[in-house]
Scaffold this motif. Structure first.
Motif, PDB file in Angstrom:
ATOM      1  N   THR A 229       0.847  -1.193   0.000  1.00  9.39           N
ATOM      2  CA  THR A 229       0.000   0.000   0.000  1.00  9.39           C
ATOM      3  C   THR A 229       0.875   1.233   0.000  1.00  9.39           C
ATOM      4  OG1 THR A 229      -0.084   0.102   2.407  1.00  9.39           O
ATOM      5  CG2 THR A 229      -1.779  -1.209   1.314  1.00  9.39           C
ATOM      6  N   ALA A 230       0.273   2.374  -0.255  1.00  5.57           N
ATOM      7  CA  ALA A 230       1.030   3.624  -0.205  1.00  5.57           C
ATOM      8  C   ALA A 230       1.379   3.935   1.237  1.00  5.57           C
ATOM      9  CB  ALA A 230       0.208   4.757  -0.805  1.00  5.57           C
ATOM     10  N   GLY A 231       2.663   4.087   1.506  1.00  2.00           N
ATOM     11  CA  GLY A 231       3.097   4.361   2.865  1.00  2.00           C
ATOM     12  C   GLY A 231       3.178   3.103   3.691  1.00  2.00           C
ATOM     13  N   ARG A 232       3.311   3.270   4.985  1.00  2.00           N
ATOM     14  CA  ARG A 232       3.479   2.148   5.898  1.00  2.00           C
ATOM     15  C   ARG A 232       2.156   1.837   6.572  1.00  2.00           C
ATOM     16  NH1 ARG A 232       9.295   3.543   8.800  1.00  2.00           N
ATOM     17  NH2 ARG A 232      10.479   3.766   6.878  1.00  2.00           N
ATOM     18  N   SER A 233       1.720   0.600   6.464  1.00  2.00           N
ATOM     19  CA  SER A 233       0.415   0.229   7.000  1.00  2.00           C
ATOM     20  C   SER A 233       0.440   0.313   8.522  1.00  2.00           C
ATOM     21  CB  SER A 233       0.074  -1.209   6.578  1.00  2.00           C
ATOM     22  OG  SER A 233       0.026  -1.313   5.185  1.00  2.00           O
ATOM     23  N   PRO A 234      -0.468   1.097   9.121  1.00  2.00           N
ATOM     24  CA  PRO A 234      -0.521   1.151  10.582  1.00  2.00           C
ATOM     25  C   PRO A 234      -1.136  -0.121  11.150  1.00  2.00           C
ATOM     26  CG  PRO A 234      -2.267   2.476   9.650  1.00  2.00           C
ATOM     27  CD  PRO A 234      -1.439   1.992   8.493  1.00  2.00           C
ATOM     28  N   ARG A 235      -0.810  -0.380  12.385  1.00  2.00           N
ATOM     29  CA  ARG A 235      -1.372  -1.549  13.054  1.00  2.00           C
ATOM     30  C   ARG A 235      -1.867  -1.153  14.425  1.00  2.00           C
ATOM     31  NH1 ARG A 235       1.694  -7.219  11.665  1.00  2.00           N
ATOM     32  NH2 ARG A 235       1.222  -7.154   9.456  1.00  2.00           N
ATOM     33  N   LEU A 236      -3.014  -1.681  14.766  1.00  2.00           N
ATOM     34  CA  LEU A 236      -3.598  -1.486  16.080  1.00  2.00           C
ATOM     35  C   LEU A 236      -3.503  -2.821  16.808  1.00  2.00           C
ATOM     36  CD1 LEU A 236      -6.930   0.349  16.781  1.00  2.00           C
ATOM     37  CD2 LEU A 236      -6.382  -1.788  17.929  1.00  2.00           C
ATOM     38  N   ARG A 237      -2.924  -2.802  17.996  1.00  2.00           N
ATOM     39  CA  ARG A 237      -2.721  -4.030  18.769  1.00  2.00           C
ATOM     40  C   ARG A 237      -3.511  -3.944  20.070  1.00  2.00           C
ATOM     41  NH1 ARG A 237       1.973  -6.777  17.036  1.00  2.00           N
ATOM     42  NH2 ARG A 237       3.188  -5.609  15.504  1.00  2.00           N
ATOM     43  N   PHE A 238      -4.017  -5.079  20.485  1.00  2.00           N
ATOM     44  CA  PHE A 238      -4.665  -5.115  21.791  1.00  2.00           C
ATOM     45  C   PHE A 238      -4.579  -6.528  22.363  1.00  2.00           C
ATOM     46  CE2 PHE A 238      -8.040  -6.269  18.855  1.00  2.00           C
ATOM     47  CZ  PHE A 238      -8.784  -7.230  19.525  1.00  2.00           C
ATOM     48  N   GLY A 239      -4.666  -6.591  23.681  1.00  2.00           N
ATOM     49  CA  GLY A 239      -4.689  -7.871  24.371  1.00  2.00           C
ATOM     50  C   GLY A 239      -6.079  -8.145  24.905  1.00  2.00           C
ATOM     51  N   ALA A 240      -6.507  -9.391  24.855  1.00  2.00           N
ATOM     52  CA  ALA A 240      -7.827  -9.788  25.352  1.00  2.00           C
ATOM     53  C   ALA A 240      -7.815 -11.302  25.532  1.00  2.00           C
ATOM     54  CB  ALA A 240      -8.940  -9.361  24.397  1.00  2.00           C
ATOM     55  N   ARG A 241      -8.955 -11.844  25.944  1.00  2.00           N
ATOM     56  CA  ARG A 241      -8.994 -13.292  26.137  1.00  2.00           C
ATOM     57  C   ARG A 241      -8.773 -13.998  24.799  1.00  2.00           C
ATOM     58  NH1 ARG A 241     -14.986 -12.438  26.887  1.00  2.00           N
ATOM     59  NH2 ARG A 241     -15.985 -13.159  24.950  1.00  2.00           N
ATOM     60  N   PRO A 242      -8.136 -15.155  24.822  1.00  2.00           N
ATOM     61  CA  PRO A 242      -7.866 -15.879  23.576  1.00  2.00           C
ATOM     62  C   PRO A 242      -9.151 -16.337  22.900  1.00  2.00           C
ATOM     63  CG  PRO A 242      -6.499 -16.715  25.384  1.00  2.00           C
ATOM     64  CD  PRO A 242      -7.532 -15.823  26.000  1.00  2.00           C
ATOM     65  N   GLY A 243      -9.060 -16.525  21.588  1.00  2.00           N
ATOM     66  CA  GLY A 243     -10.130 -17.144  20.836  1.00  2.00           C
ATOM     67  C   GLY A 243     -11.252 -16.233  20.395  1.00  2.00           C
ATOM     68  N   LEU A 244     -11.021 -14.938  20.337  1.00  2.00           N
ATOM     69  CA  LEU A 244     -12.070 -14.047  19.834  1.00  2.00           C
ATOM     70  C   LEU A 244     -12.347 -14.345  18.361  1.00  2.00           C
ATOM     71  CD1 LEU A 244     -11.086 -10.568  21.333  1.00  2.00           C
ATOM     72  CD2 LEU A 244     -12.716 -12.222  22.231  1.00  2.00           C
ATOM     73  N   PRO A 245     -13.590 -14.149  17.907  1.00  2.00           N
ATOM     74  CA  PRO A 245     -13.932 -14.391  16.498  1.00  2.00           C
ATOM     75  C   PRO A 245     -13.396 -13.253  15.616  1.00  2.00           C
ATOM     76  CG  PRO A 245     -15.847 -13.596  17.670  1.00  2.00           C
ATOM     77  CD  PRO A 245     -14.773 -13.781  18.706  1.00  2.00           C
ATOM     78  N   VAL A 246     -12.160 -13.383  15.173  1.00  2.00           N
ATOM     79  CA  VAL A 246     -11.487 -12.286  14.490  1.00  2.00           C
ATOM     80  C   VAL A 246     -12.166 -11.918  13.168  1.00  2.00           C
ATOM     81  CG1 VAL A 246      -9.259 -12.682  15.601  1.00  2.00           C
ATOM     82  CG2 VAL A 246      -9.825 -13.920  13.501  1.00  2.00           C
ATOM     83  N   ALA A 247     -12.718 -12.895  12.471  1.00  2.00           N
ATOM     84  CA  ALA A 247     -13.404 -12.587  11.209  1.00  2.00           C
ATOM     85  C   ALA A 247     -14.639 -11.728  11.462  1.00  2.00           C
ATOM     86  CB  ALA A 247     -13.790 -13.875  10.485  1.00  2.00           C
ATOM     87  N   VAL A 248     -15.376 -12.039  12.528  1.00  2.00           N
ATOM     88  CA  VAL A 248     -16.557 -11.246  12.880  1.00  2.00           C
ATOM     89  C   VAL A 248     -16.155  -9.830  13.256  1.00  2.00           C
ATOM     90  CG1 VAL A 248     -18.480 -11.034  14.499  1.00  2.00           C
ATOM     91  CG2 VAL A 248     -17.830 -13.294  13.612  1.00  2.00           C
ATOM     92  N   LEU A 249     -15.067  -9.701  14.030  1.00  2.00           N
ATOM     93  CA  LEU A 249     -14.589  -8.380  14.427  1.00  2.00           C
ATOM     94  C   LEU A 249     -14.160  -7.570  13.208  1.00  2.00           C
ATOM     95  CD1 LEU A 249     -13.716  -6.192  16.356  1.00  2.00           C
ATOM     96  CD2 LEU A 249     -11.617  -7.507  16.829  1.00  2.00           C
ATOM     97  N   ALA A 250     -13.459  -8.189  12.252  1.00  2.00           N
ATOM     98  CA  ALA A 250     -13.022  -7.487  11.042  1.00  2.00           C
ATOM     99  C   ALA A 250     -14.212  -6.969  10.247  1.00  2.00           C
ATOM    100  CB  ALA A 250     -12.158  -8.404  10.186  1.00  2.00           C
TER     101      ALA A 250
END
Length: 320
Positions: A229-250
């Motif tokens: 992509t143009a420029g450097r892709s930012p990333r947001l990080r967080f900690g939480a309980r394991p096994g969250l439904p990442v596809a649903v969150l996206a």
């Protein structure tokens, strides 16, 4: 009589390199180049083949296939011609253990026709503080500084540095980085192997990522960090309980915030990364989703994609 490569910047040229141990290809058709006046970082997991590749460039090992040329010469058959023109810093130092540090550096300097000023180089790397101490009694970081001084005191045209700042304190580390930048400015081709991604990101003009005996990615640092992509892709990080439904969150983030195009991954159990065009609305959408699903985030941070992210994406996160 060996002939040198007169192409501009033709410092290190590796083509189709192969090296086999016990019937296993450690280096498997690897191509790699380094040019004058640049810092070239060679990165890879343990066992990827990067050290064997560099040792073939240094003339410490003979290839089983392909070609290796340093300054247009074969590092094995033309070793005598290359020795005055190439500096080598090994991770274990390769230093005689019974001699005092400054005595050893002065001895090495006398082997060259026009060495650097020994006292000035020693002062830059803080060697006088332990100059009368024998090598065997030096700390790991002190040995590294001495090994670096020995590698560059002869004013090499090409220098190979293996983990140059390993075991060093922050002050020593930055002194080493400044010297590497000076070598580049003087037109030296610097080939650097390191496991410190911030070191490579800060110093390297070109990065080659090696895995399974091949170069799997090459480029300058901004291009590698851009993730297409143009420029450097930012990333947001967080900690939480394991096994969250990442596809649903996206999907929720795509629906709730502008631009879209987010991916959410669980890099390690309970460690999540959101990659994409992060905006303030992204944070709002994330915290809203977490609250709705009764998920307590232990921390939320925003930062750009790093070379370590690229390295892990390319080579995987599992131990070897």
């Amino acid at each position: 009589m060996p002939t040198t490569d007169t192409r501009p910047g033709g410092a290190v040229d590796v083509r189709g390199l192969r090296k086999t141990y016990g019937g296993r290809d450690v280096v498997d058709g690897l191509d790699l180049q380094a040019t004058a006046g640049t810092v070239t970082a060679v990165l890879g997991p343990n066992g990827a083949g990067k050290t064997t590749t560099v040792e073939c460039c240094e003339g410490l090992r003979s290839p089983d296939g392909g070609t290796v040329r340093v300054l247009g010469l074969d590092p094995v058959t033309d070793a005598a011609a290359l020795r005055p023109r190439v500096g080598v810093m090994l991770q274990d130092g390769g230093l005689p253990t019974g001699v005092r540090a400054m005595e050893m550096l002065r001895h090495v300097a006398r082997m060259y026709a026009a060495p650097r000023d020994v006292d000035g180089l020693a002062e830059r790397l803080g060697l006088p503080a332990f100059g009368r101490t024998t090598v065997r009694r030096l700390s790991g970081g002190q040995r590294q500084r001495l090994a670096l001084a020995a590698a560059v005191v002869g004013r090499p045209e090409v220098v190979f540095l293996d983990e140059p700042s390993a075991g060093m304190d922050p002050q020593s580390r930055h002194a080493v980085w400044d010297l590497v930048r000076e070598l580049r400015a003087d037109g030296v081709a610097v080939v650097l192997t390191t496991h410190l991604m911030d070191e490579a990101e800060d110093l390297a003009d070109v990065v080659h990522v090696v895995d399974h005996g091949r170069v799997i990615a090459s480029g300058n640092v901004p291009d590698l960090l851009s993730d297409g992509t143009a420029g450097r892709s930012p990333r947001l990080r967080f900690g939480a309980r394991p096994g969250l439904p990442v596809a649903v969150l996206a999907t929720h983030l795509d629906d709730a915030a502008p631009d879209g195009g987010w991916t959410v991954t669980e890099d390690e159990p309970g460690e999540y990364v959101v990659t994409g065009p992060v905006h303030p609305t992204t944070l709002t959408a994330l915290t809203t989703w977490l609250a709705r699903h009764d998920v307590l985030a232990t921390r939320i941070t925003v930062g750009r994609r790093t070379l370590e992210d690229v390295f892990l994406d390319l080579t995987g996160r599992h131990l070897r």
